[in-house]
Scaffold this motif. Structure first.
Motif, mmCIF file in Angstrom:
data_model
loop_
_atom_site.group_PDB
_atom_site.id
_atom_site.type_symbol
_atom_site.label_atom_id
_atom_site.label_comp_id
_atom_site.label_asym_id
_atom_site.label_seq_id
_atom_site.Cartn_x
_atom_site.Cartn_y
_atom_site.Cartn_z
ATOM 1 N N VAL A 99 -11.101 -1.086 -1.939
ATOM 2 C CA VAL A 99 -10.288 -1.830 -3.096
ATOM 3 C C VAL A 99 -10.136 -1.204 -4.350
ATOM 4 O O VAL A 99 -9.221 -0.980 -5.148
ATOM 5 N N GLU A 100 -11.158 -0.542 -4.699
ATOM 6 C CA GLU A 100 -11.293 0.286 -6.002
ATOM 7 C C GLU A 100 -10.460 1.269 -6.052
ATOM 8 O O GLU A 100 -9.868 1.513 -7.074
ATOM 9 N N GLU A 101 -10.141 1.868 -5.061
ATOM 10 C CA GLU A 101 -9.165 3.337 -4.945
ATOM 11 C C GLU A 101 -7.838 2.698 -5.242
ATOM 12 O O GLU A 101 -6.833 3.346 -5.430
ATOM 13 N N LEU A 102 -7.623 1.484 -4.860
ATOM 14 C CA LEU A 102 -6.165 0.917 -4.901
ATOM 15 C C LEU A 102 -5.950 0.232 -6.456
ATOM 16 O O LEU A 102 -4.627 0.021 -6.704
ATOM 17 N N VAL B 80 0.822 -1.174 0.020
ATOM 18 C CA VAL B 80 -0.026 0.029 0.008
ATOM 19 C C VAL B 80 0.853 1.344 -0.089
ATOM 20 O O VAL B 80 0.447 2.119 -0.594
ATOM 21 N N ASP B 81 2.137 1.268 0.752
ATOM 22 C CA ASP B 81 2.686 2.464 0.767
ATOM 23 C C ASP B 81 3.377 2.712 -0.537
ATOM 24 O O ASP B 81 4.006 3.698 -0.947
ATOM 25 N N ASP B 82 3.773 1.625 -1.240
ATOM 26 C CA ASP B 82 4.355 1.615 -2.360
ATOM 27 C C ASP B 82 3.464 2.480 -3.608
ATOM 28 O O ASP B 82 3.852 2.559 -4.767
ATOM 29 N N HIS C 97 -5.224 1.957 8.085
ATOM 30 C CA HIS C 97 -5.549 0.363 7.775
ATOM 31 C C HIS C 97 -6.775 0.214 6.976
ATOM 32 O O HIS C 97 -7.002 -1.044 6.792
ATOM 33 N N LEU C 98 -7.427 1.256 6.642
ATOM 34 C CA LEU C 98 -8.881 0.806 6.093
ATOM 35 C C LEU C 98 -8.607 0.348 4.496
ATOM 36 O O LEU C 98 -9.343 -0.856 4.369
ATOM 37 N N HIS C 99 -7.771 0.713 3.810
ATOM 38 C CA HIS C 99 -7.525 0.313 2.586
ATOM 39 C C HIS C 99 -6.848 -1.043 2.535
ATOM 40 O O HIS C 99 -7.021 -2.121 1.968
ATOM 41 N N LEU C 100 -5.679 -1.254 3.393
ATOM 42 C CA LEU C 100 -5.038 -2.415 3.929
ATOM 43 C C LEU C 100 -6.138 -3.601 4.466
ATOM 44 O O LEU C 100 -5.972 -4.774 3.473
ATOM 45 N N LEU C 101 -6.769 -3.401 5.151
ATOM 46 C CA LEU C 101 -7.706 -4.530 5.711
ATOM 47 C C LEU C 101 -8.762 -4.886 4.542
ATOM 48 O O LEU C 101 -9.244 -6.159 4.428
ATOM 49 N N LEU D 37 -2.120 6.639 -2.312
ATOM 50 C CA LEU D 37 -3.607 6.819 -2.793
ATOM 51 C C LEU D 37 -3.864 8.465 -3.262
ATOM 52 O O LEU D 37 -4.901 8.597 -3.982
ATOM 53 N N GLY D 38 -2.835 9.160 -2.885
ATOM 54 C CA GLY D 38 -3.288 10.596 -3.315
ATOM 55 C C GLY D 38 -4.431 10.876 -2.682
ATOM 56 O O GLY D 38 -4.491 10.905 -1.368
ATOM 57 N N GLN D 39 -5.316 11.776 -3.260
ATOM 58 C CA GLN D 39 -6.533 12.353 -2.551
ATOM 59 C C GLN D 39 -7.429 11.500 -2.529
ATOM 60 O O GLN D 39 -8.251 11.112 -3.517
ATOM 61 N N SER D 40 -7.575 10.734 -1.567
ATOM 62 C CA SER D 40 -8.683 9.642 -1.408
ATOM 63 C C SER D 40 -9.674 10.138 -0.966
ATOM 64 O O SER D 40 -9.862 10.527 0.248
#
Length: 231
Positions: free
Chosen positions: A223-226, A146-148, A170-174, A151-154
């Motif tokens: 997940v879509e934002e990733l 995720v750090d790599d 942790h939201l996107h990670l989980l 997300l920019g302006q999420s």
């Protein structure tokens, strides 16, 4: 012996090309090496004034091979499914994970370290399953992934500005961990992870899981934002 006519060969060309190009574009997940260094743990214990008991070391030594085997069987599937879902590759080819018995939490800030104490019956009367610790290793690897891929302006993070930083990070990670587990049919493992995570000190994981699971498909928004954005 099988004979191929010119027509049958021509009909196979699109299939062969598809196989060739898919093999080229399919990313190979990084190799994860797992190790334990008694000397590093001894140093950590001296610095922190902490006692690592002999029976913990003995039990961990008996389980290192098992832990490595569990990761070897499941880990590559977990990592490749990340890339499949997001369309993004890992930045490196290798990941080093160090097991520890010192009194430090599992983390990925200074290389990945996984605290194994709570998986040992010599340390606690109610040890967590070893497969949960596989999930912890996966969790810490997800931090790096995720750090790599910033997300920019999420918009989703903007909606949760009032949450504690550890919850927001942790939201996107989980959500991604949930998506991968469900994709692989690991519903029971996911339930176990959420249950144990929700008991961790501070309540940050518990709250993050609550946000991600607020509605049945909420995790998919994160997940879509990733995912890779189409140009």
């Amino acid at each position: 012996m099988t004979l191929c006519t010119e027509g049958s060969t021509l009909r196979r060309i699109p299939v062969l090309l598809s196989l060739v190009f898919s093999s080229v574009t399919m990313a190979t997940p990084p190799t994860v090496t797992i190790s334990y260094s008694p000397s590093l743990d001894t140093t950590c214990a001296l610095v922190r004034g902490y006692e690592i008991k002999k029976e913990w070391k003995e039990e961990l030594a008996q389980n290192i091979k098992r832990f490595g085997g569990m990761w070897a069987e499941l880990g590559p599937k977990l990592l490749s499914t990340i890339e499949k879902i997001t369309g993004r590759p890992f930045s490196g080819k290798t990941i080093a994970a160090h097991l520890t018995l010192c009194d430090l939490p599992s983390q990925a800030l200074f290389g990945i370290s996984i605290n194994m104490r709570y998986a040992l019956s010599s340390f606690t009367k109610s040890p967590v399953p070893m497969r949960y610790k596989i999930g912890v290793l996966y969790h810490e690897i997800l931090h790096g992934f995720v750090d790599d891929h910033p997300l920019g302006q999420s918009p989703l993070l903007a909606q949760h500005q009032g949450e504690a930083p550890r919850v927001r990070e942790h939201l996107h990670l989980l959500a991604l961990q949930k998506a991968v587990y469900l994709d692989l049919g690991m519903k029971d493992e996911l339930t176990e992870v959420i249950e144990i995570d929700s008991q961790l000190p501070g309540g940050f994981y518990k709250r993050a899981w609550q946000v991600v699971n607020q509605r049945q498909d909420d995790y998919l928004k994160y997940v879509e934002e990733l995912k890779v954005r189409e140009p």
